[in-house]
Design a protein around this motif. Structure first.
Motif, short mmCIF file in Angstrom:
data_model
loop_
_atom_site.label_atom_id
_atom_site.label_comp_id
_atom_site.label_asym_id
_atom_site.label_seq_id
_atom_site.Cartn_x
_atom_site.Cartn_y
_atom_site.Cartn_z
N ASP A 82 52.91 94.19 -7.61
CA ASP A 82 51.90 93.22 -7.78
C ASP A 82 50.42 93.89 -7.64
O ASP A 82 49.52 93.82 -8.61
CB ASP A 82 51.68 92.25 -6.90
CG ASP A 82 52.93 91.11 -6.87
OD1 ASP A 82 53.67 91.29 -7.95
OD2 ASP A 82 53.22 90.45 -5.87
N LEU A 83 50.40 95.16 -6.90
CA LEU A 83 49.13 95.65 -6.92
C LEU A 83 48.89 96.63 -8.15
O LEU A 83 47.67 96.82 -8.49
CB LEU A 83 49.13 96.74 -5.42
CG LEU A 83 48.59 95.78 -4.37
CD1 LEU A 83 49.27 96.64 -2.99
CD2 LEU A 83 47.51 95.34 -4.09
N ASP A 85 50.16 95.82 -11.08
CA ASP A 85 49.79 94.95 -12.01
C ASP A 85 48.32 94.56 -11.93
O ASP A 85 47.59 94.47 -12.98
CB ASP A 85 50.47 93.67 -11.79
CG ASP A 85 52.01 93.52 -12.27
OD1 ASP A 85 52.50 94.45 -12.93
OD2 ASP A 85 52.66 92.57 -12.09
N ARG A 86 47.77 94.45 -10.59
CA ARG A 86 46.51 94.13 -10.69
C ARG A 86 45.43 95.43 -11.16
O ARG A 86 44.58 95.15 -11.76
CB ARG A 86 46.06 93.64 -9.18
CG ARG A 86 44.66 93.49 -9.02
CD ARG A 86 44.19 93.35 -7.53
NE ARG A 86 45.03 92.48 -6.52
CZ ARG A 86 45.11 92.36 -5.32
NH1 ARG A 86 44.18 93.14 -4.64
NH2 ARG A 86 45.75 91.66 -4.68
N SER A 89 45.67 95.57 -14.84
CA SER A 89 44.80 94.55 -15.60
C SER A 89 43.36 94.79 -15.06
O SER A 89 42.39 94.48 -16.24
CB SER A 89 45.19 93.14 -15.23
OG SER A 89 45.04 92.97 -13.68
N GLN A 90 42.85 95.20 -14.15
CA GLN A 90 41.58 95.45 -13.98
C GLN A 90 41.22 96.75 -14.76
O GLN A 90 39.89 96.53 -15.06
CB GLN A 90 41.41 96.10 -12.55
CG GLN A 90 41.61 94.84 -11.36
CD GLN A 90 41.32 95.21 -9.92
OE1 GLN A 90 41.78 96.39 -9.34
NE2 GLN A 90 40.77 94.43 -8.89
N THR A 103 41.62 97.59 -4.85
CA THR A 103 43.07 97.54 -5.25
C THR A 103 43.80 98.89 -4.76
O THR A 103 44.80 98.63 -4.07
CB THR A 103 43.06 97.20 -6.64
OG1 THR A 103 42.42 96.02 -6.85
CG2 THR A 103 44.61 96.96 -6.94
#
Length: 159
Positions: A82-83, A85-86, A89-90, A103
């Motif tokens: 999930d991190l 992914d974050r 996307s950032q 992040t």
């Protein structure tokens, strides 16, 4: 083949390779830059590493009764995924360095604790439990570096 590294050693070496790729991303962030290539390389390598563990390395450990430790690793894989992914996307969205640093620090904290537990608990157990054929398939898959398109770790989005 007695001089061949164990699967645990091979997986641990992969941790170090991934850490180096992510360190280049972290160093750039510390200098106020976003190194998208280093993040992509580290992220792809880490996702592949997780795939190898969840699909090939962990099932025999689960079958041998190591449900608790495997479950902890799966949960942490979900957090890591999930991190990643974050962060991905950032970067894609042109986020500010400060946002990415938050992040990154969360990811680095989870990874440090996670890798240490894997290397001290799961990898030595795997070296005792895995048969030669399974060990060889882990080694081959890790070297191939190909994750099936669209594969997502078991606990992604649920951590």
């Amino acid at each position: 083949h007695m001089s061949d590294p164990t699967i645990g050693q091979v997986l641990e070496q992969d941790h170090h390779t991934i850490d180096a790729q992510l360190a280049a991303f972290a160093d750039a962030l510390a200098q106020g830059r976003v190194d998208a290539d280093s993040l992509a390389a580290g992220s792809n390598a880490l996702r592949h590493h997780i795939w190898v563990e969840e699909e090939l390395h962990f099932p025999p450990l689960r079958a041998a009764g190591l449900m608790g430790p495997v479950l902890v690793m799966l949960r942490e894989h979900g957090q890591i995924w999930d991190l990643l992914d974050r962060a991905d996307s950032q970067v894609a969205g042109g986020a500010q360095v400060v946002e990415l640093q938050q992040t990154w620090h969360a990811l680095a904290d989870v990874l440090t604790a996670h890798n240490s537990k894997e290397e001290q608990i799961l990898y030595p157990s795997g070296d005792e439990i895995l048969d030669e054929q399974t060990a060889q398939s882990v080694r081959t898959a890790l070297q191939a570096g190909v994750t099936p398109p669209g594969w997502v770790c078991e606990m992604a989005g649920r951590a």
